[in-house]
Every structure is written in C-alpha cells, then in structure tokens.
Design an enzyme around this catalytic site. Structure first.
Site, mmCIF file in Angstrom:
data_model
loop_
_atom_site.group_PDB
_atom_site.id
_atom_site.type_symbol
_atom_site.label_atom_id
_atom_site.label_comp_id
_atom_site.label_asym_id
_atom_site.label_seq_id
_atom_site.Cartn_x
_atom_site.Cartn_y
_atom_site.Cartn_z
ATOM 1 N N SER A 120 2.647 5.483 -18.146
ATOM 2 C CA SER A 120 4.039 5.164 -17.854
ATOM 3 C C SER A 120 4.463 3.927 -18.648
ATOM 4 O O SER A 120 4.396 3.937 -19.871
ATOM 5 C CB SER A 120 4.212 4.968 -16.347
ATOM 6 O OG SER A 120 5.571 4.979 -15.982
ATOM 7 N N ASP B 266 6.591 16.391 -15.015
ATOM 8 C CA ASP B 266 6.947 14.986 -14.858
ATOM 9 C C ASP B 266 8.461 14.807 -14.905
ATOM 10 O O ASP B 266 9.094 15.091 -15.915
ATOM 11 C CB ASP B 266 6.275 14.158 -15.960
ATOM 12 C CG ASP B 266 6.378 12.663 -15.723
ATOM 13 O OD1 ASP B 266 7.159 12.250 -14.843
ATOM 14 O OD2 ASP B 266 5.671 11.913 -16.409
ATOM 15 N N HIS C 261 4.128 13.109 -12.710
ATOM 16 C CA HIS C 261 3.909 11.837 -13.387
ATOM 17 C C HIS C 261 2.526 11.255 -13.116
ATOM 18 O O HIS C 261 1.939 10.600 -13.977
ATOM 19 C CB HIS C 261 4.993 10.848 -12.951
ATOM 20 C CG HIS C 261 5.048 9.597 -13.770
ATOM 21 N ND1 HIS C 261 5.211 9.605 -15.141
ATOM 22 C CD2 HIS C 261 4.945 8.278 -13.416
ATOM 23 C CE1 HIS C 261 5.226 8.356 -15.602
ATOM 24 N NE2 HIS C 261 5.063 7.544 -14.578
#
Length: 625
Positions: free
Chosen positions: A479, A567, A599
């Site tokens: 991320s 995601d 995610h």
C-alpha cells in the site's frame, strides 16, 4: 469462529452444507449466548440462508431461520457496522443487516441491473444497513423505522432501560467513501426511541465506537476531525444521562513527559469500562492506558481484548515471542496496588532473535519548518549471532497507511525472515501514529519526500553498524509502504538490490478516480478534499509529482509486484501501470496476480504463495544462493 460440516436433507436429497459462525456474543449473567450461522447448501441450486441460534450452557434452546422471515438481507458481522446485542431485559436481540430490496425479475422492470454503492474495501455488498430487533419469545423480527434515509446505521446498542437504541450513523450522501481504516467520515451520533430520532452530537467531527457504562449513566465515544488524515489522534468524549458532553482525553499534539501521546484507535474494546463505571481502558501505541491508572510493563506489546467485572484479558507479544494471554484484576480506583498478572498459557520465546527500538533525529536539512523538532523511530529485528562481520543482509519495510504504526509485537513474516538470516528494519517515519497529532500532520503535502527521506536516513544510519552488508539491502512494502518502496528505488537508483511492492500506490493522479477513498489521494498531496467538485489542474499535477511513477525512469532495481484482483483500496491498475513502465525500460519485473483477494492479500493461498515468492525474489537478487 466455528465451522461445522453436517449432512442435511433438502427436498428428499442428502446434501452437505457448511455452517460458519460469524458473530459470537457471550452473556455471562444468565449464561446465555447467541451466534449467527451462514449456511450454504451444495446442491444443483445453491441455497444460502442465515440462521440465528440461542444456547444456554451446552444446550441449544432455539434456532431461527432469519432468511425465511424475509425482513432483511444478509446480517452484518463486520467491525464497522456489525453488532449483536441483548436487551437489558434479555427478551430482544439487536443487530444490523442489509436492507431488503424488492426482487427484480426481469430487465423490463428497470431495476435488475441498477448499481448499488457499497462501503468499499472489505465491505463489498454492504450498502444500506438497517437496525433489526428480534423478539426472542415471539420469533418476530422488526426493522426499526424512523432512521433518516441519508445515513447508514451501525455500532448500535440498547439505551438505558431498553427505551430506545443508540447508534452511529454514517452519512452516505452524495456518495459513499471507503470506511475500512478510514474513520474520518461524516457521522451523526444518534438516539433512536421507537420511531423518533434525535442527535446526541453532530458537527465537523467523526464520532464512533460508543460504549455504555455498567451503571447505564454514561456513554463514551471517540471523536476527531472529518476528512484530513484517514487515521489521526482522537478525543475521548463522554455524554451523561443528564448534562453536557465533556472531553475526557483531548487530542495530543506532542508526546507528554509521561510518554502519553494520545489515543489512536478506530474502535474501543467491546467492553472497556471498569465495574465502578469510573474508569476506561484503552490500548494505545507506546502506552497501555487505563484512565487514572497506568499499567507499566517491559513486555513488547500489550493489547486489551476485554474486561468483565474488572477482570482484564490482554494479549502480550514481542518481535521474538508469539502472542499469549494474560489476565489480571483491575485494582480499585484509589488503590495503590499493582496488577497481578497471571499467564494463561505462555509462548516460547525465540532465543536467536533480538530486537531494539531505535530513535532518529532527522538532519537539519530534513526538518519540517511547519512542524520542527520531530523525531521518528524504527524497529530493528535481527539474528543475535552474526556469522561473519558485515555479512548480514537487510530488508527495509516501511509500513502502509501512511498514518499507521509498527509496534513491538509479534510479526510472523519478520520473525521467519530473521530466522532465515536476514535483519529486518521496520520504519515508523514521521506521519506515523503514536507520536502526537503534529507528527501526523507534518506528512500532509510531503508524501514522496519527507517519508522517503526518513526511511533512507534510518537505513543509512543502521548500515553504519558493522553487522550489515551495504551491498545486500532490499526494500519491501504494501500500500503506502509499496508507494515508499517504489519511491526509494527511483530516488536512490542502485542502492536497493531487490524490491517487493504489494498492492502499491504508484500514481496518485490516476488512483483518485478509481479508489474507494479518493479523499486520501488529495489530502496526502496536501490539499483539502471536497466531494462535490473535481480537483484543480494544479492539484492533479502535484499528485503526479509526488508519485513513484515520476521517478520510474531512474529505477535500476528488480521489482516483484503482488496484486489483489478485488482490491478496491488501491486498484490493481496502479501496479499494472508501474509494471508496464518497468517492462518498457527492460527493468527485471515480475507480477503475481491473486484472484479473489482484496487489499490485504490475506487469503491462505495468496499469503503463503506471496511470502515464498517474496523470499525467493530477495534471495535471488541479493545473490544469497
């Protein structure tokens, strides 16, 4: 959680079905407990229904097919909305479920393909929650009316005397923004009394996680600003049965002398009140805080799980010790006694792994003029014995968020890497949680520069120790951690010999139109977010300039990308965009694609396959075999 496989007869045919307990509430006073199961029949026509079971001790007292009642859709079991709460009279159950929609049988009715917004990452297909009450004796379910159409209710509980329901309402107009790890949404804190709603508190703040005191005279909740950083320092507020709302613990701008730096959680423990209704227990980075009673320990990490009649249950762990449970009674309010902790079942410490917390002061040229004098920390985990001087490879892992934090707790992947002979450096750059609100705000508008400089400074400082090989350094992150990993290999060409990026943010400008949290892209770039207008062209330019894709032409490091097909937080197009840019420049790059994963990439196949491929990628490109 509970999974049971049984034989069941459906229309004369025996079929296997799976029961999954998704929500468990234990009611200690009467030894009743209730849980909800989701049952799926594996038949030519799959039939899925929701069953609520009520147990007394080891005897099942009642089983109710909620689906057959046709009052609502799937029951919510998540932390954002979900609840399953006994009334004080123990005659009713309160829960949250998806609003029942009229069945559209054909496209001629015009609704078959209508789009329904959901609440984003990890909340797929959760769109319009409703509050439901089950009458235990009558087996009847009613959906509470009077809740305004512009809010989605959740986190509900019974008001004192069962006179109504207290809940949090998320404002979903003009459209829904992702809630997972993003509590900075527009809220309305509500009191609902059988058809009549009123606000207990509202304004330019988010309010969540309300908790009723045992004496039913006080409600505490968390509050902080709407929009802005997705996670930030919260206030702990309290409203009494009669009287104004008060702030119990205020926002903390800088760490105080006693080490307390504020409250940084989006959810309080389900039970967090002391039995005397005078104290509240909260787990925070750096400090295990009991208001009016600090509990100190040299254990790496403490996490409060629950408190019942002043019996506290905590999970303890360290980077070299897996989690284990401890229990202890909270002393009375005026007592000077320390808590006597009893370990329920200890964990075996790994004697070959050592760890330390390191504090760094940025050099003057890296100081933030608006928020000067901020330090940051890193957690270094490494083998206690180094086989050869200067021969220890280093893996650098900046956390995601960016407003998150790595604490000194058990991290399985890091401990395995350490056992394989790597040292692991986990960096809490400026902008991380647990160091005061100023620390968080310092990063807004400085992503891609301040956070990158902090990580690189920490790495170069650690490499001055003779145990490490400066030619065998890898970087890995997910991320925003992937955002930093890609920035580091672009801004410091050739320094890192291998890079792993898991669902990385690579282009803020292209991500803003497809993520479930577009406000994140705008705010982290240093601008205010408004849902009713597009960013100005200058904002788009700044988002691009602050993105790793801006430096892709300088990348020399081999890159492994791992992407989740589903995601919604950082759409997989971000990774694909970066993959194509590297391929065009003939930089070694590999992309792993995980169907059915979001995610977190947390499904068993993705997590196991991902770790093995990450380890092999680093070993290969650090020339360790």
């Amino acid at each position: 959680m509970k999974a049971v496989v049984r034989e069941c007869t459906v229309k004369g045919e025996e079929k296997q079905f799976l029961e999954v307990c998704s929500c468990l509430i234990i009611f200690l006073k009467t030894e009743l407990f209730v849980y909800i199961t989701y049952s799926m029949f594996f038949s030519p026509i799959s039939l899925c229904y929701v069953v609520l079971q009520i147990w007394s001790k080891n005897i099942k007292m009642k089983s109710i097919n909620l689906t057959a009642l046709k009052k609502h859709g799937k029951v919510y079991e998540d932390e954002q909305f979900g609840c399953l709460v006994w009334s004080h009279s123990e005659t009713h159950l309160l829960y949250v479920a998806e609003k029942k929609r009229p069945k559209a049988e054909s496209f001629f009715q015009g609704e078959q393909f209508a789009y329904h917004e959901d609440w984003g990452e990890a909340l797929v297909n959760k769109s319009c929650p409703v509050l439901c009450v089950l009458d235990i004796e009558g087996d009847n379910v009613s959906v509470l009316e009077g809740v305004p159409d512009d809010i989605s209710p959740g986190q509900a509980f019974w008001a004192p005397g069962d006179t109504g329901v207290v809940f949090v309402g998320w404002w979903h107009e003009p459209f829904r923004l992702g809630l997972k790890f993003c509590p900075n949404r527009r809220y309305k804190y509500k009191y609902h009394c059988w058809g009549n709603s009123k606000y207990l508190s509202e304004g330019a703040s988010f309010l969540c996680s309300p908790r009723l005191s045992p004496d039913q005279c006080r409600i505490i909740y968390l509050e902080c600003s709407v929009y802005g950083p997705h996670m930030q320092c919260s206030k702990l507020c309290m409203v009494r049965q009669s009287g104004p709302t008060s702030v119990v613990v205020d926002e903390v701008k800088r760490s105080k002398e006693d080490g307390f730096a504020g409250i940084y959680c989006s959810q309080l423990s389900p039970k967090c009140w002391s039995a005397d209704s005078q104290r509240v227990l909260i787990s925070c980075p750096h400090v295990f805080l009991c208001l009016f009673c600090f509990i100190e320990s040299d254990i790496g990490s403490w996490c409060l799980l629950n408190i019942e009649r002043d019996l506290m249950v905590v999970s303890c762990s360290s980077p070299n010790c897996p989690p284990y449970l401890r229990v202890g009674f909270l002393p009375s309010r005026d007592s000077q006694e320390k808590v006597v902790w009893v370990t329920l079942e200890g964990s075996q410490m790994l004697p070959d792994i050592g760890w330390q917390i390191m504090t760094f002061t940025p050099p003057p040229e890296h100081d933030n003029s608006q928020y000067p004098g901020l330090d940051f920390e890193a957690l270094l985990i490494k083998p206690k014995e180094v086989k050869a001087e200067g021969n220890l490879p280093l893996i650098v892992i900046p956390h995601g968020g960016p407003h998150s934090v790595i604490v000194a707790e058990w991290i399985l992947s890091s401990s395995v890497l350490c056992s394989m002979g790597f040292a692991v450096l986990l960096v809490n750059y400026r902008g991380s949680l647990g160091f005061g609100q100023d620390n968080i705000l310092s990063l807004l508008g400085n992503v891609g520069s301040q956070d990158v400089k902090d990580v690189q400074f920490a790495v170069e400082s650690v490499l001055k120790n003779g145990d490490f090989d400066g030619q065998k350094v890898a970087v890995s992150g997910g991320s925003h951690g992937g955002f930093l990993a890609c920035h580091l290999i672009g801004q410091h060409p050739g320094f890192y010999k291998a890079c792993v990026a898991r669902n990385p943010v690579t282009n803020l400008a292209s991500m803003v139109g497809s993520t479930d949290i577009p406000d994140w892209c705008v705010v982290e770039a240093g601008y205010d977010y408004s849902p009713d207008c597009l960013p100005e062209p200058s904002v788009w330019e700044q988002m691009l300039n602050k993105s790793p894709i801006k430096h892709v032409t300088q990348v020399q490091t081999p890159v492994l990308l791992t992407l989740g097909e589903d995601d919604k937080r950082v759409p997989n197009k971000q990774g694909i965009e970066y993959y194509k840019a590297l391929k065009a420049r003939q930089i070694p790059v590999r992309l792993l694609w995980y169907p059915g994963n979001n995610h977190s990439l947390s499904k068993v196949d993705a997590e196991s396959d991902g770790f093995m491929n990450i380890a092999l990628w680093i070993i290969q490109h650090l020339s360790l075999r």
